[in-house]
Motif scaffolding. Structure first.
Motif, short mmCIF file in Angstrom:
data_model
loop_
_atom_site.label_atom_id
_atom_site.label_comp_id
_atom_site.label_asym_id
_atom_site.label_seq_id
_atom_site.Cartn_x
_atom_site.Cartn_y
_atom_site.Cartn_z
N TYR A 86 -3.47 -1.51 -0.77
CA TYR A 86 -2.29 -0.82 -1.30
C TYR A 86 -1.13 -1.80 -1.49
N LEU A 87 -0.89 -2.61 -0.47
CA LEU A 87 0.22 -3.56 -0.52
C LEU A 87 0.03 -4.59 -1.63
N LEU A 203 7.54 -10.34 0.56
CA LEU A 203 7.34 -8.97 1.03
C LEU A 203 5.92 -8.77 1.57
N TYR A 204 4.95 -9.31 0.85
CA TYR A 204 3.57 -9.14 1.27
C TYR A 204 3.29 -9.88 2.58
N VAL A 205 3.88 -11.03 2.78
CA VAL A 205 3.60 -11.85 3.96
C VAL A 205 4.39 -11.40 5.18
N TYR A 206 5.69 -11.11 5.02
CA TYR A 206 6.57 -10.91 6.17
C TYR A 206 7.01 -9.47 6.41
N LYS A 208 5.15 -6.52 5.46
CA LYS A 208 4.07 -5.64 5.04
C LYS A 208 4.14 -4.27 5.71
N ASP A 209 4.50 -4.22 6.99
CA ASP A 209 4.55 -2.94 7.71
C ASP A 209 5.66 -2.04 7.15
N PHE A 210 6.83 -2.62 6.95
CA PHE A 210 7.94 -1.84 6.38
C PHE A 210 7.59 -1.35 4.98
N PHE A 214 7.11 2.52 3.51
CA PHE A 214 7.89 3.00 2.37
C PHE A 214 6.98 3.57 1.28
N LEU A 215 5.89 2.87 0.98
CA LEU A 215 4.97 3.32 -0.06
C LEU A 215 4.32 4.65 0.31
N LYS A 216 3.97 4.81 1.59
CA LYS A 216 3.32 6.03 2.05
C LYS A 216 4.28 7.22 2.03
#
Length: 252
Positions: A86-87, A203-206, A208-210, A214-216
């Motif tokens: 997803y990310l 964003l993808y590396v550091y 990802k959890d946040f 947000f996407l979910k």
């Protein structure tokens, strides 16, 4: 004795209406996206529209294939593989389009014939708008096929991933063309493309959890609305790009 003549002057409303009629009849109509593409194709041909940029198109395609392949072959060894899909699909969706635009824009802008092209009937801005349309379609096809073929074995919602991917792609494309229309110098446009790619990677590396949270939190139908709205605004904005004064980019 002379009779006093009464001259009937037009009202403000009549003046505005007359000016509007003159402008509508006298000014050249702005192309729609379909008439613009049709006229460009018929008058120049695909070969001439993409003349001299096949090499800078090949480089982004190869780089994108390498990045996407690296991610696919490493996904099985990563924890929470589904979330990573997803990310990756969201953050790297505009990757190929951004590279295609950046390399194409940079080569044409540094060409010795750039100023000459800006004085032609079909200027560099015409070519750029046409190529951006093609680049966006290539990116849509590439991203969709990549998701459908490579991630069909994972427990993920293909529709959701494609919606995330296309929303990121068209939002980037819309912001990019807004920058091209607004600014008369090339530096902000190039800086925007570089910063977007860098931000995607960071964003993808550091974060990802946040980003995943947000996407979910956003429902699927909202992503679909974003895709449709951004795509419509992007494609209808392309003809506006060619209405910019040609000397704005020629000497910037």
């Amino acid at each position: 004795m002379w009779k006093q003549m009464k001259i009937e002057y037009p009202t403000n409303e009549q003046i505005e209406k007359s000016v509007g009629i003159i402008c509508n009849e006298g000014m050249e109509k702005r192309d729609t996206i379909f008439s613009f593409l049709k006229n460009m194709t018929l008058n120049l041909g695909i070969k001439n529209i993409f003349y001299g940029v096949y090499d800078v198109m090949l480089i982004p395609l190869l780089v994108t294939c390498a990045v996407y392949s690296l991610f696919f072959f490493s996904i099985n060894n990563l924890p929470n593989a589904e979330e990573k899909i997803y990310l990756f699909s969201f953050t790297f969706a505009p990757f190929m389009f951004a590279l295609l635009f950046f390399f194409n824009f940079a080569k044409e802008r540094t060409s010795d014939t750039f100023i000459i092209k800006m004085t032609c009937k079909y200027s560099f801005l015409h070519l750029l708008a046409y190529r951006m349309f093609v680049f966006s379609l290539l990116s849509v096809v590439a991203n969709s096929l990549y998701i459908l073929v490579l991630f069909s074995d994972f427990k993920v919602s293909v529709v959701t991933i494609i919606s995330l991917s296309l929303s990121a792609l068209f939002v980037y494309s819309l912001l990019l063309i807004a920058m091209l229309i607004k600014f008369s110098t090339v530096k902000p446009v190039i800086a925007f493309s570089v910063l977007w790619i860098a931000a995607d990677i960071l964003l993808y590396v550091y974060l990802k959890d946040f980003l995943m949270g947000f996407l979910k939190s956003i429902p699927l139908f909202v992503w679909m609305i974003i895709v449709a709205g951004a795509a419509i605004l992007y494609f209808t904005s392309l003809p506006k790009l060619i209405s910019k004064r040609r000397n704005e980019y020629a000497y910037s």
